[in-house]
Design an enzyme around this catalytic site. Sequence first.
Site, PDB file in Angstrom:
ATOM      1  N   SER A  95      11.528 -19.740  68.338  1.00 11.34           N
ATOM      2  CA  SER A  95      11.060 -18.468  67.801  1.00 11.34           C
ATOM      3  C   SER A  95      10.080 -18.697  66.654  1.00 11.34           C
ATOM      4  CB  SER A  95      12.260 -17.619  67.385  1.00 11.34           C
ATOM      5  OG  SER A  95      11.895 -16.294  67.101  1.00 11.34           O
ATOM      6  N   ASP A 217      11.889 -11.213  77.698  1.00 12.57           N
ATOM      7  CA  ASP A 217      12.202 -11.479  76.295  1.00 12.57           C
ATOM      8  C   ASP A 217      11.651 -10.308  75.485  1.00 12.57           C
ATOM      9  OD1 ASP A 217      12.381 -12.345  73.671  1.00 12.57           O
ATOM     10  OD2 ASP A 217      11.581 -14.341  74.057  1.00 12.57           O
ATOM     11  N   HIS A 245      15.978 -13.999  74.188  1.00 13.37           N
ATOM     12  CA  HIS A 245      15.132 -14.738  73.251  1.00 13.37           C
ATOM     13  C   HIS A 245      15.692 -16.107  72.881  1.00 13.37           C
ATOM     14  CE1 HIS A 245      11.860 -14.980  70.440  1.00 13.37           C
ATOM     15  NE2 HIS A 245      12.651 -15.078  69.379  1.00 13.37           N
TER      16      HIS A 245
END
Length: 267
Positions: A95, A217, A245
């Site tokens: 991320s 996502d 995610h």
Amino acid sequence: MDVARRNNVTVTGNPRGRTVVLAHGFGCDQNMWRLTVPALAEDYRVVLFDYVGAGRSDATAFSAARYGSLSGYAQDVVEVCEALDLHDAVFVGHSVSAMIGVLAAGMVPERIGALVMVAPSARYIDDDGYRGGFSADDIDELLASLESNYLGWSAAMAPVIMGNADRPDLGDELKNSFCATDPEMARVFARTTFLSDSRDDLKTVTVPTLVLECTQDVIAPREVGAFIHRTIPGSTLVTLDAYGHCPHLSAPDATNDAIRTFLESLR
């Protein structure tokens, strides 16, 4: 400064193998990589750590000024690499850590020789010709909710971020991770994350790069993965058959296979 204690650094795996640094995302800690470490440890030296404000890091080292920008977190990465005297390491960032890794690689190119971006986003807010997945109003609302009731926000958002509604245990794990983070520190990291714009930073990447996106996502839609892939010359884009995610938790086998294949290509 004892960086190993400050960032709760853990070193495991094959001491003779190439070093792989695993970096967690917002609201998480190094435990989120527990399904990845066994897949790498036989052949690679694996380094894990917690950003200041996360996990078992030294909370007294937190500074809202330093961590009000991604460069502050990148400095954590640089200092971990320097403390361990790493050279040509592979940085795996989940991320927002994917963009933190881009910054760190630019700061110490001799220490980071390749990047793996797991569910990355260069910018979360839509812009002209760019789809990040959220409007500016969406992000303002998200941050306002987080700042007014962090625990409530965590309980509501964790299952959405994780996806995989048929596996509520995954959402519960992410919620518990969010809730274990100090709310004040989480608020700073959230603003730093969701208001960031790293699109220009991508153009500075010159090392081999793997971009891992998920089929679905809500945080990083596939348009983002395509943008990052186009912007980083020579990068490899892999779409995992995964939802949510956090594919390293929801689809660890596919994620680990993709990472290992990339690592083997670097030999």
